[in-house]
Enzyme design. Structure first.
Site, PDB file in Angstrom:
ATOM      1  N   CYS B 144       0.804  -1.223   0.000  1.00 22.22           N
ATOM      2  CA  CYS B 144       0.000   0.000   0.000  1.00 22.22           C
ATOM      3  C   CYS B 144       0.839   1.277   0.000  1.00 22.22           C
ATOM      4  CB  CYS B 144      -0.950  -0.007   1.197  1.00 22.22           C
ATOM      5  SG  CYS B 144      -1.834  -1.567   1.330  1.00 22.22           S
ATOM      6  N   HIS B 275      -2.404   7.902   6.307  1.00 30.06           N
ATOM      7  CA  HIS B 275      -2.739   6.656   5.617  1.00 30.06           C
ATOM      8  C   HIS B 275      -4.192   6.324   5.977  1.00 30.06           C
ATOM      9  CE1 HIS B 275      -1.982   2.931   3.571  1.00 30.06           C
ATOM     10  NE2 HIS B 275      -2.129   2.186   4.645  1.00 30.06           N
ATOM     11  N   GLU B 286      -0.621   4.946  13.586  1.00 30.97           N
ATOM     12  CA  GLU B 286      -0.301   6.238  12.958  1.00 30.97           C
ATOM     13  C   GLU B 286      -0.360   7.376  13.950  1.00 30.97           C
ATOM     14  OE1 GLU B 286      -2.832   6.341   9.176  1.00 30.97           O
ATOM     15  OE2 GLU B 286      -1.213   7.787   8.848  1.00 30.97           O
ATOM     16  N   LYS B 307      -9.075   8.458   2.609  1.00 32.71           N
ATOM     17  CA  LYS B 307      -9.641   7.108   2.481  1.00 32.71           C
ATOM     18  C   LYS B 307     -11.025   7.039   3.126  1.00 32.71           C
ATOM     19  CE  LYS B 307      -5.254   4.560   2.124  1.00 32.71           C
ATOM     20  NZ  LYS B 307      -4.278   5.616   2.433  1.00 32.71           N
ATOM     21  N   HIS B 312      -9.504   2.480   0.071  1.00 30.35           N
ATOM     22  CA  HIS B 312      -8.068   2.255  -0.048  1.00 30.35           C
ATOM     23  C   HIS B 312      -7.762   1.714  -1.445  1.00 30.35           C
ATOM     24  CE1 HIS B 312      -4.046   1.293   0.575  1.00 30.35           C
ATOM     25  NE2 HIS B 312      -4.102   0.561   1.664  1.00 30.35           N
ATOM     26  N   PHE B 371       1.387  -3.738   3.912  1.00 27.34           N
ATOM     27  CA  PHE B 371       1.687  -5.124   4.289  1.00 27.34           C
ATOM     28  C   PHE B 371       3.181  -5.332   4.309  1.00 27.34           C
ATOM     29  CE2 PHE B 371      -2.308  -6.563   4.820  1.00 27.34           C
ATOM     30  CZ  PHE B 371      -2.802  -7.621   4.066  1.00 27.34           C
TER      31      PHE B 371
END
Lengths: 220, 383
Positions: B144, B275, B286, B307, B312, B371
Site C-alpha cells: 500500500c 494513511h 499512525e 480514504k 483504499h 503489508f
C-alpha cells in the site's frame, strides 16, 4: 558524480543447492528458503551479520515468482467461494512479501523497496540500491532477487575486494548490451561479470525486450 | 548543492471524479462526499462486506480497466504540466500492488496461460511505449506504499541527476482477488470507513490512479512551467515485525517520517495526510507515530484521511494522496475526515472531522503504510 560503493560477491542459492547447504528455517514457500539462505551468506561474507541493521536497506527484484502463489490463492476462491480465500496465503500474494520476510528474518529496518520489472528486476534493484548507498540514504543495502528456481543477493556498502562504480538504468543503451530473457539469466550475467573481472573498470550492460537497460561498472 | 524538485502536473482518476478531472475530485473531497458504496463489479455474496470505493461511470471501452485508469491519469498529468511532448530523458515510475489482476482472474478461471497484460510491469512498459518515454522506467510494488514510493524513487532519480523530468504515481483496480483476501483477514468494514473513530470497523477497498509530473526546479523554470510546490523530503523504512500487522509502537513509520522531515529541513508541518485506513491497528499506530515525531505539537497539526471518502486504492493511494496534498497547498483548504462521529480516546489528535478547513498550508506530510511493514513518508513544501 558517481561514487565507488563496496559490493560483496554474488551469492546464488536455488534448487541445485544441496539441502544441507541451505538455512534450516521454517518457510511457507521454498523460494523464501533460497532467499534467506543467500541473504544470510551475503551478510556473513560482508561481515554484516552482527552489525546494527537499523539503516540497512533492502532492494529486491521479483518477476513471476509469486504467480503460482496468487493462482493457488485464487483457485481456492474459485473452488470454494469466499470460504476458500486463505488468510495464510493472501499476504504472500503481494510482490513485497519476500522482501518483508527478509526484513523480518534479518532485522533489516532501512528502506525496503521491491522492484517488479521482468528480467531486469535484479539489475534495476542493483541500480536503485547503488543510488541509495552512494547518495547516503542508507549506509548499507542488501540487494537481491528471487525466481521460482533460485535467489541471488549481494550487499552494498560492505564486503571485500569489489567495487560497484556506477549502476544506471535507462530506456535505451548505446553499444552492446546482453539481452536477458529471464531473471535467472541475470544471475548468471552478473556472476560472469564478477568472474571475468580484470584490472580497471569493467563495464557491462544488459537489456530486456521492452527496451529497458541497466549499465554498470565493477572493479577490483 | 542538491537539485531541487518541483511538482508541475497532477492527474488522477478516483471514485469521486470517475475521470472528470482534478476539479471534480477537489470539489468532492472538500465537500466530504462519500464514494464508498455497493460493489457492482463482482458478486460479494458470502464475503464479510459488500462495499468498496468503486469507480463508477468511467467508460473504459475495450481497454483493460487497469490500463484505462493509468492512461487517463497519465495523460491528465502530462497535460496539466504543459510539457506537450515528453523530453528525451523523461522517465516513469509506476507503483502498483496487483497490476493487471483482472487478466489474471480471467486466465485462472479459463485455465489459460497468463497474458502479458497481467504482469505488474506491463502498465509502465505500455505507457513508455505509447508515450515514447526514453528515460528510466520502473515498476515498484511495496504494497500500500507503492504510490508514495514511486514518487520517492522518481525524486531520487532527479536529485541524482539521472533525469530532469519524471512522471511518477500509481494505479490499481478493484478485484475479487483482493476483496476475498481482505475479507479472509476480517479487515473490511461493512458500511463506512471511519478513520480514527471509536468503534471503527475496518477498511474499504478502492481503485484508481494518479500521477505527478515532477521536474528539476531550474528545468521547470526555464520552460516557464507553473510549479505547484516542492517535494523536499522522502523516506521509507521497514518495521521488520510482521507480515500484515504494523509495529504497534510505530517505530518504523516514525523513523520514515523523521528522515523525510530531516531531508526537507522542516521540523513541523501545517497538515498531515494520513494513511488512515479505518482499521483498529493502523489508525492507532499512525496516531502514535505522529505523537512520537511531533510530541505535544502533534495536537496542533490538522490530520485527515481521504480514504474516509474513497476507500483504499492500494498502489494508487499514495499517489492520489500526494496529488491531494499538492491541491491542499495550492488552495489552502484541508479536506475532512468524514464519518468521524464517535471518538476514540487513544486517537485524540485533530482529524478535521466533518468539514473542510480553510488554512494556509506551506508544508505538508503524507504517509503510507503497507503489508510487510512498509512505511513511507513524503514532505511537500511551498516555493
Amino acid at each position: 558524480m558517481e561514487k565507488k560503493v563496496k559490493i560483496s560477491a554474488l551469492e546464488v542459492v536455488g534448487e541445485a543447492t544441496p539441502p544441507n547447504a541451505r538455512l534450516n528455517i521454517r518457510t511457507v514457500y521454498r523460494q523464501e528458503e533460497f532467499l534467506l539462505t543467500a541473504a544470510h551468506a551475503s551478510m556473513i561474507s560482508a561481515g554484516m551479520e552482527n552489525e546494527d541493521k537499523e539503516d540497512t536497506g533492502v532492494v529486491l527484484g521479483v518477476d513471476s515468482v509469486i504467480d503460482p502463489w496468487k493462482e493457488d490463492f485464487y483457485r481456492g476462491v474459485l473452488r470454494e467461494g469466499p470460504l476458500g480465500a486463505s488468510p495464510l496465503i493472501f499476504p504472500y500474494t503481494s510482490a513485497n512479501a519476500l522482501a518483508a520476510r527478509l526484513t523480518i528474518a534479518l532485522g533489516l529496518k532501512g528502506q525496503s523497496i521491491t522492484i517488479a520489472n521482468g528480467p531486469l528486476s535484479f539489475l534495476k534493484a542493483l541500480a536503485y540500491g547503488y543510488l541509495l548507498v552512494s547518495c547516503g540514504r542508507v549506509k548499507k543495502a542488501l540487494v537481491g532477487a528471487v525466481t521460482e528456481k533460485a535467489a541471488a543477493t549481494v550487499t552494498l556498502g560492505a564486503g571485500k575486494g569489489f567495487f560497484l562504480n556506477a549502476c544506471v538504468e535507462s530506456r535505451w543503451v548505446a553499444g552492446d548490451a546482453t539481452l536477458l530473457s529471464s531473471m535467472d539469466e541475470s544471475f548468471s550475467f552478473l556472476g560472469r561479470a564478477f568472474d571475468g573481472l580484470s584490472a580497471g573498470q569493467n563495464i557491462k550492460a544488459a537489456r530486456d525486450r521492452n527496451g529497458s537497460a541497466v549499465t554498470f561498472s565493477l572493479s577490483i | 548543492m542538491m537539485r531541487r524538485v518541483v511538482v508541475t502536473g497532477i492527474g488522477l482518476l478516483t471514485p469521486l471524479d470517475a475521470g472528470s478531472g482534478k476539479e471534480a475530485f477537489w470539489s468532492a473531497i472538500t465537500s466530504g462526499v462519500n464514494a464508498v458504496g455497493e460493489v457492482t463489479l463482482f458478486n460479494t455474496s458470502g464475503y464479510s462486506s459488500s462495499v468498496a470505493g468503486e469507480v463508477k461511470g468511467f467508460e473504459t471501452g475495450p481497454k483493460d480497466r487497469w490500463y484505462a485508469f493509468l492512461d487517463k491519469a497519465f495523460t491528465s498529468a502530462v497535460e496539466d504540466s504543459g510539457l506537450g511532448g515528453l523530453p528525451d530523458g523523461a522517465g516513469l515510475i509506476l507503483g502498483t500492488v496487483l497490476g493487471g489482476i483482472l487478466k489474471g482472474e480471467a486466465a485462472w478461471k479459463q485455465g489459460s496461460s497468463l497474458p502479458e497484460e497481467y504482469r505488474l510491469s506491463s502498465g509502465a512498459d505500455r505507457l513508455a511505449e505509447t508515450f515514447f518515454i526514453r528515460g528510466p522506467v520502473t515498476t515498484v510494488s511495496t504494497a500500500c506504499a507503492s504510490g508514495t514510493d514511486a514518487i520517492g524513487i522518481a525524486l531520487r532519480l532527479i536529485q541524482s541527476g539521472r533525469a530532469d523530468v519524471m512522471i511518477a504515481g500509481g494505479g490499481d483496480v478493484l478485484s475479487e482477488f483482493a476483496f476475498s483476501g481482505f475479507s479472509s483477514l476480517n479487515a473490511l468494514t461493512k458500511d463506512l470507513v471511519r478513520p480514527f473513530a471509536g468503534g471503527r470497523t475496518g477498511l474499504a477497498l478502492g481503485e484508481g490512479a494518479a500521477f505527478l509530473v515532477i521536474e528539476e526546479e531550474r528545468h521547470a523554470s526555464k520552460r516557464g512551467a507553473r510549479a505547484y510546490c516542492r517535494i523536499s523530503g522522502y523516506s521509507s523504512s521497514a518495521d521488520a515485525n510482521h507480515m500484515t500487522g504494523p509495529d504497534k509502537e510505530a517505530r518504523g513509520l516514525s523513523k520514515a517520517i523523521r528522515a523525510a522531515l530531516d531531508e526537507s529541513e522542516c521540523s513541523r508541518v501545517d497538515y498531515v495526510n494520513a494513511h488512515g485506513t479505518g482499521t483498529p491497528y493502523n489508525d492507532l499506530m499512525e496516531t502514535k507515530a505522529f505523537k512520537n515525531v511531533f510530541g505535544n505539537e502533534a495536537y496542533g497539526i490538522p490530520v485527515s484521511s481521504i480514504k474516509s471518502m474513497i476507500g483504499h486504492s492500494f498502489g494508487a493511494a499514495g499517489a492520489i494522496e500526494a496529488a491531494a496534498c499538492v491541491m491542499v497547498m495550492e488552495r489552502g483548504l484541508i479536506p475532512p475526515t468524514i464519518n468521524l462521529v464517535e471518538r476514540d480516546p487513544e486517537c485524540d489528535l485533530d482529524y478535521c472531522p466533518a468539514a473542510a478547513r480553510k488554512t494556509d498550508v506551506r508544508s505538508c506530510l503524507t504517509v503510507s503504510a503497507g503489508f510487510g511493514g512498509q512505511n513511507s513518508a513524503l514532505v511537500l513544501t511551498g516555493l
